[in-house]
Design a protein around this motif. Sequence first.
Motif, short mmCIF file in Angstrom:
data_model
loop_
_atom_site.label_atom_id
_atom_site.label_comp_id
_atom_site.label_asym_id
_atom_site.label_seq_id
_atom_site.Cartn_x
_atom_site.Cartn_y
_atom_site.Cartn_z
N LEU A 152 5.77 -2.74 -9.79
CA LEU A 152 5.68 -3.02 -8.23
C LEU A 152 6.23 -4.48 -7.86
O LEU A 152 6.55 -5.13 -9.58
CB LEU A 152 4.34 -3.25 -8.09
N PRO A 153 6.92 -4.16 -7.44
CA PRO A 153 7.89 -5.19 -7.62
C PRO A 153 6.81 -6.77 -7.50
O PRO A 153 6.36 -6.38 -5.93
CB PRO A 153 9.11 -5.14 -6.16
N GLY A 154 7.11 -8.16 -8.00
CA GLY A 154 6.26 -8.78 -7.37
C GLY A 154 5.42 -8.98 -8.74
O GLY A 154 5.40 -8.88 -9.79
N ASP A 155 4.32 -10.44 -8.79
CA ASP A 155 3.48 -10.22 -10.05
C ASP A 155 2.26 -10.50 -9.56
O ASP A 155 1.52 -10.51 -8.50
CB ASP A 155 3.55 -12.08 -9.65
N TYR A 156 1.83 -9.27 -10.33
CA TYR A 156 0.59 -8.44 -9.86
C TYR A 156 -0.07 -8.46 -11.41
O TYR A 156 0.54 -8.39 -12.51
CB TYR A 156 0.70 -7.18 -9.39
N TYR A 157 -2.02 -8.40 -10.84
CA TYR A 157 -2.39 -7.25 -12.13
C TYR A 157 -3.31 -6.98 -11.75
O TYR A 157 -4.00 -6.78 -10.30
CB TYR A 157 -3.01 -8.85 -12.32
N ALA A 158 -4.00 -6.00 -12.64
CA ALA A 158 -4.87 -4.83 -12.31
C ALA A 158 -5.86 -5.06 -13.12
O ALA A 158 -5.77 -5.20 -14.51
CB ALA A 158 -4.28 -4.07 -12.68
N GLN A 159 -7.00 -4.85 -12.80
CA GLN A 159 -8.03 -3.84 -13.36
C GLN A 159 -9.10 -2.82 -12.84
O GLN A 159 -8.17 -2.63 -12.14
CB GLN A 159 -9.69 -5.51 -12.34
N ASP A 160 -9.19 -2.02 -13.58
CA ASP A 160 -10.64 -0.98 -13.49
C ASP A 160 -11.74 -1.23 -13.58
O ASP A 160 -12.17 -1.84 -14.35
CB ASP A 160 -9.58 0.26 -14.04
N SER A 210 0.86 -0.93 -0.03
CA SER A 210 0.01 -0.26 0.04
C SER A 210 0.67 1.46 0.09
O SER A 210 0.18 2.07 -0.63
CB SER A 210 -0.87 0.26 1.25
N GLU A 211 1.89 0.98 0.61
CA GLU A 211 2.75 2.43 0.66
C GLU A 211 3.58 2.73 -0.71
O GLU A 211 3.40 3.91 -1.34
CB GLU A 211 3.56 2.36 1.78
N ARG A 212 3.77 1.39 -1.36
CA ARG A 212 4.53 1.76 -2.52
C ARG A 212 3.45 2.19 -3.76
O ARG A 212 4.42 2.78 -4.84
CB ARG A 212 5.15 0.25 -2.84
N VAL A 213 2.33 1.77 -3.69
CA VAL A 213 1.35 2.05 -4.32
C VAL A 213 0.64 3.74 -4.47
O VAL A 213 0.46 4.89 -5.29
CB VAL A 213 -0.16 1.27 -4.29
N GLN A 214 0.61 4.35 -2.97
CA GLN A 214 0.46 5.84 -2.51
C GLN A 214 1.42 6.50 -2.72
O GLN A 214 1.17 7.46 -3.19
CB GLN A 214 0.09 5.77 -1.27
N GLU A 215 2.92 6.36 -3.55
CA GLU A 215 4.00 6.74 -3.64
C GLU A 215 3.70 7.78 -4.69
O GLU A 215 3.61 8.78 -5.58
CB GLU A 215 5.38 6.56 -4.13
N HIS A 216 2.62 6.53 -6.08
CA HIS A 216 1.85 7.10 -7.71
C HIS A 216 1.28 8.20 -7.19
O HIS A 216 0.25 8.87 -5.93
CB HIS A 216 1.12 6.40 -7.70
N PRO A 217 1.58 9.93 -8.02
CA PRO A 217 1.06 11.25 -7.30
C PRO A 217 -0.40 11.06 -7.91
O PRO A 217 -0.95 12.01 -7.17
CB PRO A 217 1.45 11.56 -8.94
N ARG A 218 -0.90 10.44 -9.03
CA ARG A 218 -2.20 9.57 -9.26
C ARG A 218 -3.12 10.05 -7.92
O ARG A 218 -4.38 9.68 -7.82
CB ARG A 218 -3.05 9.30 -10.45
N VAL A 237 -3.34 4.83 -14.99
CA VAL A 237 -2.45 4.51 -13.60
C VAL A 237 -2.63 2.76 -13.14
O VAL A 237 -0.82 2.31 -12.81
CB VAL A 237 -3.31 5.63 -12.77
N SER A 238 -3.49 2.02 -13.34
CA SER A 238 -3.47 0.22 -13.10
C SER A 238 -1.97 0.13 -13.75
O SER A 238 -1.40 -1.27 -12.97
CB SER A 238 -4.26 0.02 -13.22
N TRP A 239 -2.09 0.19 -15.09
CA TRP A 239 -1.20 -0.59 -15.71
C TRP A 239 0.30 -0.33 -15.93
O TRP A 239 0.82 -1.02 -15.04
CB TRP A 239 -1.18 0.41 -17.93
N ASP A 240 0.58 1.12 -15.24
CA ASP A 240 1.70 1.70 -14.76
C ASP A 240 2.64 1.20 -13.16
O ASP A 240 3.10 0.87 -12.96
CB ASP A 240 1.87 3.61 -14.32
N LEU A 241 1.24 0.55 -12.10
CA LEU A 241 1.93 0.42 -11.19
C LEU A 241 2.22 -1.21 -11.39
O LEU A 241 2.86 -1.12 -10.67
CB LEU A 241 0.41 0.81 -10.66
N THR A 242 1.61 -2.26 -12.07
CA THR A 242 1.50 -3.34 -12.58
C THR A 242 2.95 -3.47 -12.56
O THR A 242 4.12 -4.51 -12.46
CB THR A 242 0.64 -4.27 -13.00
N GLY A 243 3.65 -2.40 -13.40
CA GLY A 243 5.17 -2.85 -13.89
C GLY A 243 5.54 -1.66 -13.49
O GLY A 243 6.92 -2.48 -13.14
#
Length: 414
Positions: free
Chosen positions: A245-253, A81-89, A237-243
């Motif tokens: 973040l470390p680890g294996d994640y997928y995004a939906q919006d 969550s901390e890593r995700v909230q570093e994104h300005p959007r 934004v969700s596409w940018d975040l999954t790229g």
Amino acid sequence: MFRPLPFFIGLRYTRAKRRNHFISFISLISMLGLTLGVMVMILVLSVMNGFDRELRTRILGMVPHATINGYDPIEDWQQLSERVQEHPRVIGAAPFIQLQGMLTHDGNVAPVLVNGIIPESESDVSIIDQHMQAGSLDALEDGGFGIVVGELVARRFGVGVGDRLTFVLPEASVTPAGVFPRLKRFEIKGIFKVGAELDGSLGLIHAHDAARLKRWLPGQMQGLRIQLDDLFLAPQVSWDLTGQLPGDYYAQDWTRTHGNLFAAIRMEKTMISLLLVLIVAVAAFNIISTLVMVVTDKKADIAILRTLGASPLKIMGIFMVQGSVIGVIGTVAGCILGVLAALNVSGLVALLERLFGVQFLSSDVYFISYLPSQLIWSDVVTICTTALGLSFLATLYPAWRASRTDPAEALRYD
């Protein structure tokens, strides 16, 4: 004070009482038609904007703008969550676990999507705490197996806060007595109402209770729900975040889950705008018939002006001024009435409902119980500009016909 000849005579023709009262009547009808067309267009688009705003704030206030999901249970969701909230959007993030199943009570069954949440983090990504009718999210406790349901679910089962519902998971448990579905009793801790299908298909429980139902460890989560400062940037934004973040994640919006709803609203707004523009065009082009009759009525005057030295361009300007005055007055009047109607339509409809004892928008059918309106000034400017443009175009042909009048031919029988 100096005034150009076309303006002087054109305005004089507009104000003068004509011998032919039928022409005066047609001019008035053209002006009123343009007024009504502009007024209705402003009012209808404002109501459509109001529905769009309510959908955006209510439906997407409950539905996450985007989610970051793990293929396996996420162990340290706080760090993610901390890593995700570093994104300005990103303006908020909260963990979740999602379960699908059925709620049952006294023989009644309803499908439900259950979200496991952390109550203290929910306000970062949802407006549900602003729409609680009974109870509160804070009543959801780890190990308490409490549930918050929508108003339609509570009404369907005839239950309230403190009653119990049975949640049936789409899994089977094998026992010595046979194969049975997995069941869990939940106590209702709160009831919310935001509108539409969410009130009948969504339930909220504590995330640690949801983890136990999935046979996960209490600290494990399925993913993060994300709130953005601009919901229309959710796919990017969700596409940018999954790229990142470390680890294996997928995004939906939200465009994948509720995008068709907003696409339908936009399509309806576009089609209604087109139809209303055609109404305004019909009203504007009534000016053509008005000016054609005026030109026929004023042939002698045109011939006299031509013999006195007026050029065809000035004759054309006279009737363009007359038609434009009709367009300007009709557009300005329609703009004023439309803005007043758009600003007061919600209160007016509420007054009519109280006077006649009826409800035009029932909360049982629609996601809101009042008629929303949002006046957008750019729409007003576009509508008025379009109406003025069409009115001006409508003057060109009759004015050109007037400029082509032959003085000798017009005065032959006068």
